[in-house]
Design a protein around this motif. Structure first.
Motif, PDB file in Angstrom:
ATOM      1  N   ALA A 198       0.818  -1.217   0.000  1.00  0.00           N
ATOM      2  CA  ALA A 198       0.000   0.000   0.000  1.00  0.00           C
ATOM      3  C   ALA A 198       0.851   1.267   0.000  1.00  0.00           C
ATOM      4  CB  ALA A 198      -0.938  -0.011   1.205  1.00  0.00           C
ATOM      5  N   GLU A 199       1.895   1.303   0.808  1.00  0.00           N
ATOM      6  CA  GLU A 199       2.764   2.483   0.853  1.00  0.00           C
ATOM      7  C   GLU A 199       3.429   2.725  -0.500  1.00  0.00           C
ATOM      8  OE1 GLU A 199       3.526   4.817   2.914  1.00  0.00           O
ATOM      9  OE2 GLU A 199       2.922   4.200   4.940  1.00  0.00           O
ATOM     10  N   ARG A 200       3.837   1.659  -1.148  1.00  0.00           N
ATOM     11  CA  ARG A 200       4.480   1.821  -2.454  1.00  0.00           C
ATOM     12  C   ARG A 200       3.495   2.354  -3.496  1.00  0.00           C
ATOM     13  NH1 ARG A 200       7.953  -2.564  -0.615  1.00  0.00           N
ATOM     14  NH2 ARG A 200      10.148  -2.073  -1.133  1.00  0.00           N
ATOM     15  N   VAL A 201       2.272   1.849  -3.472  1.00  0.00           N
ATOM     16  CA  VAL A 201       1.253   2.356  -4.398  1.00  0.00           C
ATOM     17  C   VAL A 201       1.018   3.841  -4.152  1.00  0.00           C
ATOM     18  CG1 VAL A 201      -1.203   2.251  -5.005  1.00  0.00           C
ATOM     19  CG2 VAL A 201       0.115   0.144  -4.742  1.00  0.00           C
ATOM     20  N   LEU A 259      -4.747   7.002 -10.165  1.00  0.00           N
ATOM     21  CA  LEU A 259      -4.603   5.673  -9.577  1.00  0.00           C
ATOM     22  C   LEU A 259      -4.661   4.582 -10.642  1.00  0.00           C
ATOM     23  CD1 LEU A 259      -6.655   6.148  -6.322  1.00  0.00           C
ATOM     24  CD2 LEU A 259      -4.298   5.298  -6.439  1.00  0.00           C
ATOM     25  N   ILE A 260      -5.542   4.728 -11.630  1.00  0.00           N
ATOM     26  CA  ILE A 260      -5.597   3.717 -12.679  1.00  0.00           C
ATOM     27  C   ILE A 260      -4.325   3.771 -13.523  1.00  0.00           C
ATOM     28  CG2 ILE A 260      -6.736   4.939 -14.593  1.00  0.00           C
ATOM     29  CD1 ILE A 260      -8.574   2.520 -14.895  1.00  0.00           C
ATOM     30  N   GLN A 261      -3.726   4.957 -13.618  1.00  0.00           N
ATOM     31  CA  GLN A 261      -2.444   5.069 -14.319  1.00  0.00           C
ATOM     32  C   GLN A 261      -1.336   4.364 -13.539  1.00  0.00           C
ATOM     33  OE1 GLN A 261      -1.443   5.691 -17.119  1.00  0.00           O
ATOM     34  NE2 GLN A 261       0.534   6.701 -17.177  1.00  0.00           N
ATOM     35  N   THR A 262      -1.401   4.430 -12.224  1.00  0.00           N
ATOM     36  CA  THR A 262      -0.445   3.677 -11.404  1.00  0.00           C
ATOM     37  C   THR A 262      -0.562   2.187 -11.701  1.00  0.00           C
ATOM     38  OG1 THR A 262      -0.337   5.298  -9.612  1.00  0.00           O
ATOM     39  CG2 THR A 262       0.127   3.010  -9.030  1.00  0.00           C
ATOM     40  N   CYS A 263      -1.791   1.687 -11.740  1.00  0.00           N
ATOM     41  CA  CYS A 263      -2.019   0.280 -12.081  1.00  0.00           C
ATOM     42  C   CYS A 263      -1.382  -0.049 -13.424  1.00  0.00           C
ATOM     43  CB  CYS A 263      -3.513  -0.013 -12.121  1.00  0.00           C
ATOM     44  SG  CYS A 263      -3.962  -1.564 -12.936  1.00  0.00           S
ATOM     45  N   ALA A 264      -1.635   0.784 -14.431  1.00  0.00           N
ATOM     46  CA  ALA A 264      -1.135   0.511 -15.778  1.00  0.00           C
ATOM     47  C   ALA A 264       0.386   0.500 -15.818  1.00  0.00           C
ATOM     48  CB  ALA A 264      -1.676   1.561 -16.753  1.00  0.00           C
ATOM     49  N   LEU A 265       1.019   1.447 -15.148  1.00  0.00           N
ATOM     50  CA  LEU A 265       2.477   1.547 -15.219  1.00  0.00           C
ATOM     51  C   LEU A 265       3.174   0.445 -14.424  1.00  0.00           C
ATOM     52  CD1 LEU A 265       3.075   5.407 -15.017  1.00  0.00           C
ATOM     53  CD2 LEU A 265       2.997   3.933 -17.035  1.00  0.00           C
ATOM     54  N   VAL A 266       2.644   0.116 -13.250  1.00  0.00           N
ATOM     55  CA  VAL A 266       3.258  -0.953 -12.452  1.00  0.00           C
ATOM     56  C   VAL A 266       3.189  -2.276 -13.206  1.00  0.00           C
ATOM     57  CG1 VAL A 266       2.966  -2.347 -10.357  1.00  0.00           C
ATOM     58  CG2 VAL A 266       2.901   0.156 -10.222  1.00  0.00           C
ATOM     59  N   HIS A 267       2.046  -2.579 -13.813  1.00  0.00           N
ATOM     60  CA  HIS A 267       1.916  -3.807 -14.593  1.00  0.00           C
ATOM     61  C   HIS A 267       2.731  -3.743 -15.882  1.00  0.00           C
ATOM     62  CE1 HIS A 267      -2.129  -5.153 -12.583  1.00  0.00           C
ATOM     63  NE2 HIS A 267      -1.072  -5.326 -11.814  1.00  0.00           N
ATOM     64  N   ASP A 268       2.789  -2.567 -16.501  1.00  0.00           N
ATOM     65  CA  ASP A 268       3.576  -2.393 -17.722  1.00  0.00           C
ATOM     66  C   ASP A 268       5.056  -2.655 -17.453  1.00  0.00           C
ATOM     67  OD1 ASP A 268       3.559  -1.530 -20.571  1.00  0.00           O
ATOM     68  OD2 ASP A 268       4.823   0.084 -19.833  1.00  0.00           O
ATOM     69  N   ASP A 269       5.574  -2.129 -16.353  1.00  0.00           N
ATOM     70  CA  ASP A 269       6.975  -2.363 -16.001  1.00  0.00           C
ATOM     71  C   ASP A 269       7.252  -3.844 -15.781  1.00  0.00           C
ATOM     72  OD1 ASP A 269       7.555   0.321 -16.151  1.00  0.00           O
ATOM     73  OD2 ASP A 269       7.400   0.678 -13.994  1.00  0.00           O
ATOM     74  N   LEU A 270       6.287  -4.532 -15.205  1.00  0.00           N
ATOM     75  CA  LEU A 270       6.445  -5.961 -14.970  1.00  0.00           C
ATOM     76  C   LEU A 270       6.470  -6.725 -16.289  1.00  0.00           C
ATOM     77  CD1 LEU A 270       6.608  -8.139 -12.781  1.00  0.00           C
ATOM     78  CD2 LEU A 270       4.114  -8.245 -12.826  1.00  0.00           C
ATOM     79  N   MET A 271       5.539  -6.405 -17.191  1.00  0.00           N
ATOM     80  CA  MET A 271       5.487  -7.093 -18.483  1.00  0.00           C
ATOM     81  C   MET A 271       6.705  -6.798 -19.339  1.00  0.00           C
ATOM     82  SD  MET A 271       1.426  -6.893 -19.498  1.00  0.00           S
ATOM     83  CE  MET A 271       1.073  -5.275 -18.840  1.00  0.00           C
ATOM     84  N   ASP A 294      -3.256  -4.222  -8.898  1.00  0.00           N
ATOM     85  CA  ASP A 294      -4.657  -4.536  -8.590  1.00  0.00           C
ATOM     86  C   ASP A 294      -5.211  -3.619  -7.497  1.00  0.00           C
ATOM     87  OD1 ASP A 294      -4.547  -6.545 -10.450  1.00  0.00           O
ATOM     88  OD2 ASP A 294      -4.398  -8.182  -9.001  1.00  0.00           O
ATOM     89  N   LEU A 295      -4.375  -3.339  -6.497  1.00  0.00           N
ATOM     90  CA  LEU A 295      -4.817  -2.470  -5.407  1.00  0.00           C
ATOM     91  C   LEU A 295      -5.080  -1.053  -5.924  1.00  0.00           C
ATOM     92  CD1 LEU A 295      -5.353  -2.230  -2.348  1.00  0.00           C
ATOM     93  CD2 LEU A 295      -2.947  -1.556  -2.083  1.00  0.00           C
TER      94      LEU A 295
END
Length: 429
Positions: A77-80, A123-135, A177-178
């Motif tokens: 949560a803190e990282r998000v 927040l939805i942009q955070t979701c997109a970027l965190v998952h994008d970096d992973l992929m 996801d969070l």
């Protein structure tokens, strides 16, 4: 559907990575109690107002998470929250705001709804970027370690074998996801707010649902094309449209128009302007990835080439080389695209092919046409003059086609001369 299997708690946690020093200088972190509901106050500093909205929203979310479990709160949560507050250039949030203002929105209900919608978009942009970096297996983002890399580093030496890396991957999935859940929570609360007109709430929910699906579809086309080497011009444009034109520009403009209660004709015209600007946004990013100075873009040159991303730029180069039966150019592209170990010399060969085939010039010309088309659509809409000037400057900034001239910053007060149109070398994320 992603797995949400609970990970067992590790026996001991390594020290957490300290907060990025940028955050300590972030004006969003200033203690400013109370909510803003005056349009003129937000006009003076849209990113700051959105930052304060995020601060208030995330403070409550973090308290909830800490009550659930301190390890979860610290690691995920803190990282998000930190990633979201650190932010980029808040393009989507600014588009929502200036679209709402240009369509005549100014009362306190509209101001509060626009700021809450902008916070949800961040927040939805955070979701997109965190998952994008992973992929993409990216190691950094916004000048700091990517989230999965940061968690892996935290537990290296504590978790046995490759477990730290697996934990980093899992943490990034859950963090994204969070962030998406928090974004949906905020939009859901807004749609149910009795102060929001019923028709506005319904339209807002419809646009939000469309935006989320388009974002995922665009990301999938990107990774599917990367895996299958599907570098056709048509598929590249389709992915760029879904991934950037709609999600990044068109839908935020539509959200702002909806919040202002704009009529369908005005909303549709803004959507057309946003789609053209958004496509130019992505094509500029494709060019910058290969040709811009890394010191300016903040990322290593040629990342798209090394990852084999199905960009429009590479698709055009391949199509032109095929038509011209240029075997040498095709050989360079076949050898280089998708090569993680690409050398600077080999990347220089790719640049030469992009220029020799005319792909670079064609994309530059297309960006210019799209940018002009966007401004023509904007001029056709019946908008409030001064907010429309801000919107025009912002679209030029996004497409990287504006010419700087004297004036206040793009999100300065509405009184006084028109703002500078700052052309960016990269569409910052």
């Amino acid at each position: 559907m992603r797995s949400t299997q609970v990970l067992g708690r590790l026996p001991a946690a390594a020290p957490r990575t300290p907060p990025d020093p940028v955050e300590t200088r972030n004006p969003d972190a200033v203690d400013d109690s109370g909510t803003v509901d005056d349009a003129g106050t937000v006009d003076a500093d849209v990113p700051g107002a959105v930052g304060r909205e995020l601060r208030d929203l995330l403070t409550g979310r973090l308290a909830d998470c800490r009550a659930l479990d301190p390890v979860f709160a610290d690691d995920i949560a803190e990282r998000v929250a930190r990633f979201t507050r650190r932010g980029g250039r808040r393009f989507r949030a600014r588009l929502v705001w200036w679209s709402m203002r240009a369509c005549g929105g100014e009362d306190s209900v509209q101001v509060r709804a626009a700021l809450r919608t902008a916070a949800a978009l961040e927040l939805i942009q955070t979701c997109a970027l965190v998952h994008d970096d992973l992929m993409d297996e990216a190691s950094t983002r916004r000048g700091a370690p990517a989230l999965h890399v940061d968690v892996t580093a935290q537990y290296t030496g504590t978790a046995p074998g490759p477990a730290a890396q697996r934990l980093g991957v899992s943490a990034a999935l859950l963090a994204g996801d969070l962030a998406l859940a928090w974004a949906d929570d905020e939009l859901g609360r807004l749609v149910l707010d009795p102060g929001l007109p019923r028709g506005t709430a319904h339209r807002l929910g419809e646009v939000w649902r469309t935006l989320r699906t388009e974002m995922v579809a665009g990301q999938y086309l990107d990774v599917q094309g990367q895996a299958t080497s599907a570098l056709t011009v048509g598929r590249a444009l389709r992915a760029a449209c879904l991934k950037s034109a709609l999600y990044t520009v068109e839908r935020p403009l539509e959200l702002g128009a909806v919040l202002a209660g704009a009529d369908p004709a005005t909303t549709g015209t803004l959507c057309l302007a946003g789609r053209s600007a958004g496509l130019a946004f992505q094509l500029r990013d494709d060019l910058d990835d290969v040709f811009a100075d890394p010191a300016t873009t903040g990322k290593v040159s040629g990342g798209d080439v090394r990852e084999g991303k199905p960009t429009y730029l590479l698709a055009v180069a391949r199509a032109r080389a095929t038509t011209a039966k240029d075997r040498a150019a095709l050989s360079v592209l076949e050898h280089a695209v998708g090569r993680a170990d690409l050398t600077p010399r080999e990347l220089a060969d790719v640049r030469n092919v992009l220029e020799a085939t005319g792909a670079r010039d064609l994309v530059e010309s297309k960006i210019g046409r799209l940018a002009r088309q966007s401004l023509r659509h904007l001029a056709e809409a019946t908008l409030e003059p001064r907010p429309a000037d801000r919107l025009r400057a912002l679209l030029a900034e996004i497409t990287g086609t504006g010419t700087p001239r004297p004036g206040p910053p793009p999100d300065g007060p509405l009184s006084g001369p028109s703002p500078a149109t700052a052309a960016g070398s990269e569409a910052a994320k």
